[in-house]
Scaffold this motif. Structure first.
Motif, mmCIF file in Angstrom:
data_model
loop_
_atom_site.group_PDB
_atom_site.id
_atom_site.type_symbol
_atom_site.label_atom_id
_atom_site.label_comp_id
_atom_site.label_asym_id
_atom_site.label_seq_id
_atom_site.Cartn_x
_atom_site.Cartn_y
_atom_site.Cartn_z
ATOM 1 N N LEU A 56 5.282 -2.183 12.733
ATOM 2 C CA LEU A 56 3.789 -2.290 11.784
ATOM 3 C C LEU A 56 4.028 -1.660 10.531
ATOM 4 C CD1 LEU A 56 0.849 -3.137 11.346
ATOM 5 C CD2 LEU A 56 0.298 -0.878 12.536
ATOM 6 N N MET A 57 4.693 -0.580 10.406
ATOM 7 C CA MET A 57 4.822 0.214 9.034
ATOM 8 C C MET A 57 5.715 -0.519 8.057
ATOM 9 S SD MET A 57 5.304 4.068 10.784
ATOM 10 C CE MET A 57 6.089 4.680 9.387
ATOM 11 N N GLN A 58 6.912 -1.294 8.746
ATOM 12 C CA GLN A 58 7.481 -1.813 7.905
ATOM 13 C C GLN A 58 7.035 -3.412 7.320
ATOM 14 O OE1 GLN A 58 11.073 -0.997 7.090
ATOM 15 N NE2 GLN A 58 10.306 -2.386 5.363
ATOM 16 N N SER A 59 6.110 -3.738 8.079
ATOM 17 C CA SER A 59 5.377 -5.098 7.583
ATOM 18 C C SER A 59 4.478 -4.717 6.761
ATOM 19 C CB SER A 59 4.636 -5.504 8.920
ATOM 20 O OG SER A 59 5.549 -6.225 9.811
ATOM 21 N N LEU A 60 3.634 -3.662 6.876
ATOM 22 C CA LEU A 60 2.589 -3.152 5.705
ATOM 23 C C LEU A 60 3.435 -2.820 4.349
ATOM 24 C CD1 LEU A 60 0.438 -0.902 7.739
ATOM 25 C CD2 LEU A 60 -0.083 -3.201 6.668
ATOM 26 N N ILE A 61 4.575 -2.118 4.530
ATOM 27 C CA ILE A 61 5.663 -1.855 3.261
ATOM 28 C C ILE A 61 5.872 -3.116 2.607
ATOM 29 C CG2 ILE A 61 7.758 -0.978 2.685
ATOM 30 C CD1 ILE A 61 7.172 1.304 4.850
ATOM 31 N N ASP A 62 6.365 -4.015 3.318
ATOM 32 C CA ASP A 62 6.737 -5.409 2.563
ATOM 33 C C ASP A 62 5.569 -6.061 2.254
ATOM 34 O OD1 ASP A 62 9.332 -4.437 3.632
ATOM 35 O OD2 ASP A 62 9.234 -5.964 5.131
ATOM 36 N N LYS A 63 4.560 -6.177 2.889
ATOM 37 C CA LYS A 63 3.501 -7.010 2.570
ATOM 38 C C LYS A 63 2.742 -6.335 1.177
ATOM 39 C CE LYS A 63 -1.545 -8.175 4.060
ATOM 40 N NZ LYS A 63 -1.551 -9.526 3.390
ATOM 41 N N TYR A 64 2.795 -5.059 1.023
ATOM 42 C CA TYR A 64 2.072 -4.592 -0.063
ATOM 43 C C TYR A 64 3.086 -4.219 -1.286
ATOM 44 C CZ TYR A 64 -2.241 -4.669 2.326
ATOM 45 O OH TYR A 64 -3.255 -5.045 2.984
ATOM 46 N N ASN A 65 4.318 -4.793 -0.985
ATOM 47 C CA ASN A 65 5.372 -4.770 -2.199
ATOM 48 C C ASN A 65 5.717 -2.971 -2.434
ATOM 49 O OD1 ASN A 65 5.817 -7.563 -2.152
ATOM 50 N ND2 ASN A 65 4.195 -7.604 -3.789
ATOM 51 N N ILE A 66 5.577 -2.226 -1.377
ATOM 52 C CA ILE A 66 6.183 -0.963 -1.633
ATOM 53 C C ILE A 66 7.734 -0.854 -1.475
ATOM 54 C CG2 ILE A 66 5.740 1.354 -0.820
ATOM 55 C CD1 ILE A 66 3.166 0.488 0.444
ATOM 56 N N SER A 67 8.339 -0.507 -2.462
ATOM 57 C CA SER A 67 9.682 -0.451 -2.605
ATOM 58 C C SER A 67 10.342 0.562 -3.323
ATOM 59 C CB SER A 67 10.117 -1.657 -3.018
ATOM 60 O OG SER A 67 10.050 -1.796 -4.388
ATOM 61 N N ASN A 68 11.564 0.820 -3.150
ATOM 62 C CA ASN A 68 12.188 1.847 -3.913
ATOM 63 C C ASN A 68 12.835 1.242 -5.155
ATOM 64 O OD1 ASN A 68 14.120 1.204 -2.336
ATOM 65 N ND2 ASN A 68 14.930 3.160 -1.904
ATOM 66 N N HIS A 69 13.020 -0.432 -5.235
ATOM 67 C CA HIS A 69 13.549 -1.029 -6.361
ATOM 68 C C HIS A 69 12.580 -2.134 -6.625
ATOM 69 C CE1 HIS A 69 16.964 0.926 -4.300
ATOM 70 N NE2 HIS A 69 17.765 0.900 -5.441
#
Length: 88
Positions: A66-79
């Motif tokens: 779930l956490m990874q899905s949210l990170i990906d959905k909201y374009n949270i990234s380190n690059h």
């Protein structure tokens, strides 16, 4: 050595699509594409396990997908990569 760490207010910059488009438009460019990538929750938690000696992956196993899905959905990234096009 800690390229995947999340260090809020030290190594993160907060941009929105609107702020990037504003910058582009005011400098004679247009945004062609914005891509975000690179923040993998498993990599981060495994690094923190090593540093802190706490079993984050076991404790958070039910939440990691779930956490990874949210990170990906909201374009949270380190690059991120932005492609601009010069306006003629």
């Amino acid at each position: 050595s800690k390229q995947n760490t999340l260090l809020p207010f030290e190594h993160l910059c907060f941009f929105s699509t609107e702020s990037i488009e504003y910058l582009a438009n005011n400098t004679g460019f247009e945004v062609e594409k914005i891509e975000t990538f690179g923040l993998d929750i498993m990599d981060y938690l495994l690094m923190k396990e090593y540093e802190d000696g706490i079993e984050y992956t076991n404790n958070l196993s039910d939440l990691m997908t779930l956490m990874q899905s949210l990170i990906d959905k909201y374009n949270i990234s380190n690059h991120f990569r932005i492609t601009f096009r010069k306006i003629k």
